[in-house]
Design an enzyme around this catalytic site. Structure first.
Site, mmCIF file in Angstrom:
data_model
loop_
_atom_site.group_PDB
_atom_site.id
_atom_site.type_symbol
_atom_site.label_atom_id
_atom_site.label_comp_id
_atom_site.label_asym_id
_atom_site.label_seq_id
_atom_site.Cartn_x
_atom_site.Cartn_y
_atom_site.Cartn_z
ATOM 1 N N ASP A 86 0.838 -1.211 0.102
ATOM 2 C CA ASP A 86 0.154 0.046 -0.005
ATOM 3 C C ASP A 86 0.907 1.209 0.134
ATOM 4 O OD1 ASP A 86 -1.910 -1.815 0.268
ATOM 5 O OD2 ASP A 86 -2.621 -0.887 2.050
ATOM 6 N N HIS A 142 4.411 -7.359 0.166
ATOM 7 C CA HIS A 142 3.993 -8.799 -0.477
ATOM 8 C C HIS A 142 4.651 -9.026 -1.911
ATOM 9 C CE1 HIS A 142 0.347 -9.489 2.279
ATOM 10 N NE2 HIS A 142 1.084 -8.378 2.662
ATOM 11 N N SER A 226 8.513 3.756 4.725
ATOM 12 C CA SER A 226 9.550 3.474 3.987
ATOM 13 C C SER A 226 9.228 3.558 2.530
ATOM 14 C CB SER A 226 10.405 2.209 4.430
ATOM 15 O OG SER A 226 11.516 2.193 4.047
#
Length: 265
Positions: A86, A142, A226
């Site tokens: 995201d 992911h 990050s």
């Protein structure tokens, strides 16, 4: 007012001692008292969290929260590349023959970023994508593709902010910060997934075990916000036409497709 305090806390993490203090605070039981205000200030979606807000006993627990399985749908097209996080897509472009990429008007060397001359060669004239995670984002990473891990390595020691200001005015943050690189071999070619730390030393925790990755499978998580940089070998990636910068994106959404090295789908 509280939002400014949280932002100050985040900026302070580029110092050695302030990093230690803030890390200890975020992992301490005392930090549970700021969990509700943090969730409110950053507008976290409580409905998609795997646990209720009161079940997060530290601020760190909230940062590395997991989501309900149905909260993110992974595109099933075998050729698609999906967002690994995201995030906000901040930059997309071509990797120059000199190994340079241009992010927020500033040049970065992927040779310095990857730290391996042999690895760099295959990405020259390929494509890069920069995805920035703010403190409000879900912080787990992911896999964007299915493939086999060729190798995984870490570089760097310190981590400085990688927000817009950090990218524009920082000292080669994407290439110098602590980072974990995973190179994946797909049916079309190689992809490098560069996970760049923004706070503390060793702020990236690996989850995945084994050498094979399924698309959408969890790989690692960040402590705090990050950046992820995706590098695609020349000729194997076609960008999804609807993608622009900046663009909010969620895990599992299509960012492009993989093609054969000769250009065929």
């Amino acid at each position: 007012m509280l939002k400014h305090v949280y932002r100050l806390m985040i900026e302070l993490t580029n110092g050695r001692w302030t990093s230690v203090i803030l890390r200890q605070f975020a992992r301490s039981g005392i930090s549970r008292f700021v969990v509700p205000s943090f969730a409110k200030i950053y507008k976290l979606n409580e409905d998609e969290m795997e646990k209720a807000l009161h079940e997060y006993h530290t601020l760190h627990d909230l940062f590395i929260r997991t989501l309900k399985k149905e909260a993110r749908m992974i595109d099933k097209n075998e050729k698609s590349v999906v967002s690994p996080v995201d995030a906000v897509i901040e930059d997309i472009g071509s990797i120059k023959e000199t190994s340079e990429i241009l992010v927020k008007g500033k040049s970065y060397s992927i040779q310095e970023m990857l730290g391996n001359d042999q690895t760099v060669t295959k990405y020259l004239n390929g494509t890069y994508m920069v995805l920035y995670l703010s403190p409000s984002h879900y912080h787990r990473i992911h896999s964007p593709v299915e493939g086999t891990i060729v190798k995984q390595w870490t570089l760097g020691s310190k981590s400085y902010p990688v927000n817009k200001m950090g990218l524009k005015y920082g000292v080669r943050t994407l290439a110098k910060n602590y980072r974990m690189i995973t190179e994946v071999n797909t049916a079309s070619g190689h992809i490098a997934i560069v996970k760049v730390g923004a706070m503390f030393v060793n702020s990236i925790e690996k989850i995945h075990k084994g050498m094979h990755l399924q698309k959408g499978e969890e790989m690692a998580y960040f402590s705090f916000g990050s950046t992820v940089v995706l590098l695609f070998e020349k000729g194997i990636f076609h960008l999804e036409p609807s993608i622009h910068t900046p663009k909010d994106i969620r895990i599992g959404e299509v960012i492009g497709i993989l093609v054969k090295e000769n250009g065929g789908a």
